[in-house]
Design a protein around this motif. Structure first.
Motif, PDB file in Angstrom:
ATOM      1  N   SER A  58      55.473  33.790  92.976  1.00 50.13           N
ATOM      2  CA  SER A  58      54.446  33.395  93.946  1.00 50.13           C
ATOM      3  C   SER A  58      53.597  34.562  94.433  1.00 50.13           C
ATOM      4  O   SER A  58      52.537  34.342  95.010  1.00 50.13           O
ATOM      5  N   ILE A  59      54.021  35.798  94.212  1.00 46.06           N
ATOM      6  CA  ILE A  59      53.232  36.941  94.676  1.00 46.06           C
ATOM      7  C   ILE A  59      52.488  37.642  93.543  1.00 46.06           C
ATOM      8  O   ILE A  59      51.776  38.600  93.784  1.00 46.06           O
ATOM      9  N   ILE A  60      52.642  37.159  92.315  1.00 46.07           N
ATOM     10  CA  ILE A  60      51.938  37.752  91.184  1.00 46.07           C
ATOM     11  C   ILE A  60      50.582  37.078  91.047  1.00 46.07           C
ATOM     12  O   ILE A  60      50.492  35.875  90.852  1.00 46.07           O
ATOM     13  N   SER A  61      49.530  37.857  91.170  1.00 48.51           N
ATOM     14  CA  SER A  61      48.187  37.282  91.088  1.00 48.51           C
ATOM     15  C   SER A  61      47.575  37.456  89.703  1.00 48.51           C
ATOM     16  O   SER A  61      46.742  36.658  89.294  1.00 48.51           O
ATOM     17  N   HIS A  62      47.953  38.515  88.975  1.00 46.52           N
ATOM     18  CA  HIS A  62      47.365  38.786  87.666  1.00 46.52           C
ATOM     19  C   HIS A  62      48.418  39.412  86.755  1.00 46.52           C
ATOM     20  O   HIS A  62      49.336  40.064  87.225  1.00 46.52           O
ATOM     21  N   ARG A  63      48.230  39.211  85.469  1.00 45.60           N
ATOM     22  CA  ARG A  63      49.079  39.869  84.471  1.00 45.60           C
ATOM     23  C   ARG A  63      48.153  40.597  83.509  1.00 45.60           C
ATOM     24  O   ARG A  63      47.264  39.986  82.924  1.00 45.60           O
ATOM     25  N   LEU A  64      48.382  41.892  83.389  1.00 46.80           N
ATOM     26  CA  LEU A  64      47.540  42.720  82.528  1.00 46.80           C
ATOM     27  C   LEU A  64      48.418  43.545  81.608  1.00 46.80           C
ATOM     28  O   LEU A  64      49.518  43.957  81.989  1.00 46.80           O
ATOM     29  N   PRO A  65      47.914  43.832  80.401  1.00 51.48           N
ATOM     30  CA  PRO A  65      48.669  44.738  79.540  1.00 51.48           C
ATOM     31  C   PRO A  65      48.670  46.145  80.139  1.00 51.48           C
ATOM     32  O   PRO A  65      47.771  46.498  80.906  1.00 51.48           O
ATOM     33  N   LEU A  66      49.657  46.934  79.797  1.00 52.59           N
ATOM     34  CA  LEU A  66      49.779  48.283  80.332  1.00 52.59           C
ATOM     35  C   LEU A  66      48.499  49.086  80.120  1.00 52.59           C
ATOM     36  O   LEU A  66      48.099  49.874  80.978  1.00 52.59           O
ATOM     37  N   SER A  67      47.821  48.854  79.009  1.00 54.12           N
ATOM     38  CA  SER A  67      46.598  49.610  78.717  1.00 54.12           C
ATOM     39  C   SER A  67      45.475  49.330  79.720  1.00 54.12           C
ATOM     40  O   SER A  67      44.516  50.079  79.800  1.00 54.12           O
ATOM     41  N   GLN A  68      45.607  48.262  80.521  1.00 52.78           N
ATOM     42  CA  GLN A  68      44.561  47.912  81.494  1.00 52.78           C
ATOM     43  C   GLN A  68      45.009  48.105  82.945  1.00 52.78           C
ATOM     44  O   GLN A  68      44.362  47.614  83.868  1.00 52.78           O
ATOM     45  N   VAL A  69      46.082  48.844  83.162  1.00 52.78           N
ATOM     46  CA  VAL A  69      46.603  49.025  84.517  1.00 52.78           C
ATOM     47  C   VAL A  69      45.561  49.650  85.440  1.00 52.78           C
ATOM     48  O   VAL A  69      45.356  49.184  86.561  1.00 52.78           O
ATOM     49  N   LEU A  70      44.882  50.688  84.999  1.00 53.95           N
ATOM     50  CA  LEU A  70      43.887  51.331  85.861  1.00 53.95           C
ATOM     51  C   LEU A  70      42.750  50.381  86.201  1.00 53.95           C
ATOM     52  O   LEU A  70      42.292  50.339  87.346  1.00 53.95           O
ATOM     53  N   ASP A  71      42.301  49.583  85.230  1.00 55.91           N
ATOM     54  CA  ASP A  71      41.265  48.585  85.508  1.00 55.91           C
ATOM     55  C   ASP A  71      41.782  47.559  86.514  1.00 55.91           C
ATOM     56  O   ASP A  71      41.047  47.117  87.402  1.00 55.91           O
ATOM     57  N   LEU A  73      44.001  48.030  88.890  1.00 54.33           N
ATOM     58  CA  LEU A  73      44.022  48.636  90.220  1.00 54.33           C
ATOM     59  C   LEU A  73      42.613  48.708  90.809  1.00 54.33           C
ATOM     60  O   LEU A  73      42.415  48.489  92.003  1.00 54.33           O
ATOM     61  N   LYS A  74      41.628  48.979  89.968  1.00 55.32           N
ATOM     62  CA  LYS A  74      40.238  49.036  90.430  1.00 55.32           C
ATOM     63  C   LYS A  74      39.730  47.649  90.820  1.00 55.32           C
ATOM     64  O   LYS A  74      38.826  47.518  91.634  1.00 55.32           O
ATOM     65  N   SER A  75      40.292  46.604  90.250  1.00 56.13           N
ATOM     66  CA  SER A  75      39.802  45.241  90.472  1.00 56.13           C
ATOM     67  C   SER A  75      40.316  44.621  91.769  1.00 56.13           C
ATOM     68  O   SER A  75      40.003  43.482  92.061  1.00 56.13           O
ATOM     69  N   ARG A  76      41.090  45.329  92.556  1.00 53.89           N
ATOM     70  CA  ARG A  76      41.729  44.744  93.733  1.00 53.89           C
ATOM     71  C   ARG A  76      40.739  44.114  94.696  1.00 53.89           C
ATOM     72  O   ARG A  76      41.089  43.260  95.480  1.00 53.89           O
ATOM     73  N   PRO A  79      38.173  39.380  93.364  1.00 53.21           N
ATOM     74  CA  PRO A  79      39.056  38.232  93.119  1.00 53.21           C
ATOM     75  C   PRO A  79      38.660  37.413  91.906  1.00 53.21           C
ATOM     76  O   PRO A  79      39.392  36.538  91.483  1.00 53.21           O
ATOM     77  N   SER A  80      37.515  37.700  91.292  1.00 48.95           N
ATOM     78  CA  SER A  80      37.054  36.902  90.138  1.00 48.95           C
ATOM     79  C   SER A  80      37.767  37.277  88.855  1.00 48.95           C
ATOM     80  O   SER A  80      37.548  36.643  87.825  1.00 48.95           O
ATOM     81  N   LEU A  81      38.618  38.288  88.871  1.00 50.84           N
ATOM     82  CA  LEU A  81      39.369  38.668  87.677  1.00 50.84           C
ATOM     83  C   LEU A  81      40.185  37.459  87.227  1.00 50.84           C
ATOM     84  O   LEU A  81      40.877  36.839  88.031  1.00 50.84           O
ATOM     85  N   PRO A  82      40.088  37.055  85.968  1.00 55.18           N
ATOM     86  CA  PRO A  82      40.801  35.841  85.513  1.00 55.18           C
ATOM     87  C   PRO A  82      42.303  35.985  85.710  1.00 55.18           C
ATOM     88  O   PRO A  82      42.883  37.022  85.428  1.00 55.18           O
ATOM     89  N   ARG A  83      42.923  34.935  86.217  1.00 53.52           N
ATOM     90  CA  ARG A  83      44.387  34.912  86.374  1.00 53.52           C
ATOM     91  C   ARG A  83      45.006  34.577  85.034  1.00 53.52           C
ATOM     92  O   ARG A  83      44.436  33.863  84.257  1.00 53.52           O
ATOM     93  N   SER A  84      46.185  35.097  84.802  1.00 53.07           N
ATOM     94  CA  SER A  84      46.866  34.755  83.548  1.00 53.07           C
ATOM     95  C   SER A  84      48.295  34.382  83.796  1.00 53.07           C
ATOM     96  O   SER A  84      48.785  34.437  84.868  1.00 53.07           O
TER      97      SER A  84
END
Length: 84
Positions: A58-71, A73-76, A79-84
């Motif tokens: 319930s507290i996970i808002s997004h799932r990203l591959p490790l290669s996109q971790v910095l992106d 963090l920048k997207s915080r 909120p339009s970042l697609p949820r997965s």
């Protein structure tokens, strides 16, 4: 919106001042406290995650591959970042 005698735990560092509605907190007799995690606790936290996966979901808002971790963090602030 918190229930009577609830507890607010601040677990992050905010770079700008944060405004609180103290009147509402007084009416609910809310307690404010802080918590800090330490790097030595991470192995225990990670080990507990499979056992707690239903509660954590319930507290996970997004799932990203490790290669996109910095992106991620920048997207915080986006909120339009697609949820997965």
């Amino acid at each position: 919106m918190a229930k009577y005698q609830s507890r607010l735990v601040v677990t992050a560092v905010y770079m700008k001042p944060v405004e609180f509605n103290l009147g509402a907190m007084l009416m609910s007799e809310m307690t404010i406290t802080t918590a800090v995690g330490y790097p030595t606790e991470m192995p225990d936290v990670i080990a507990a995650m499979p056992r707690l996966k239903d509660k954590i979901a319930s507290i996970i808002s997004h799932r990203l591959p490790l290669s996109q971790v910095l992106d991620g963090l920048k997207s915080r602030h986006r909120p339009s970042l697609p949820r997965s």
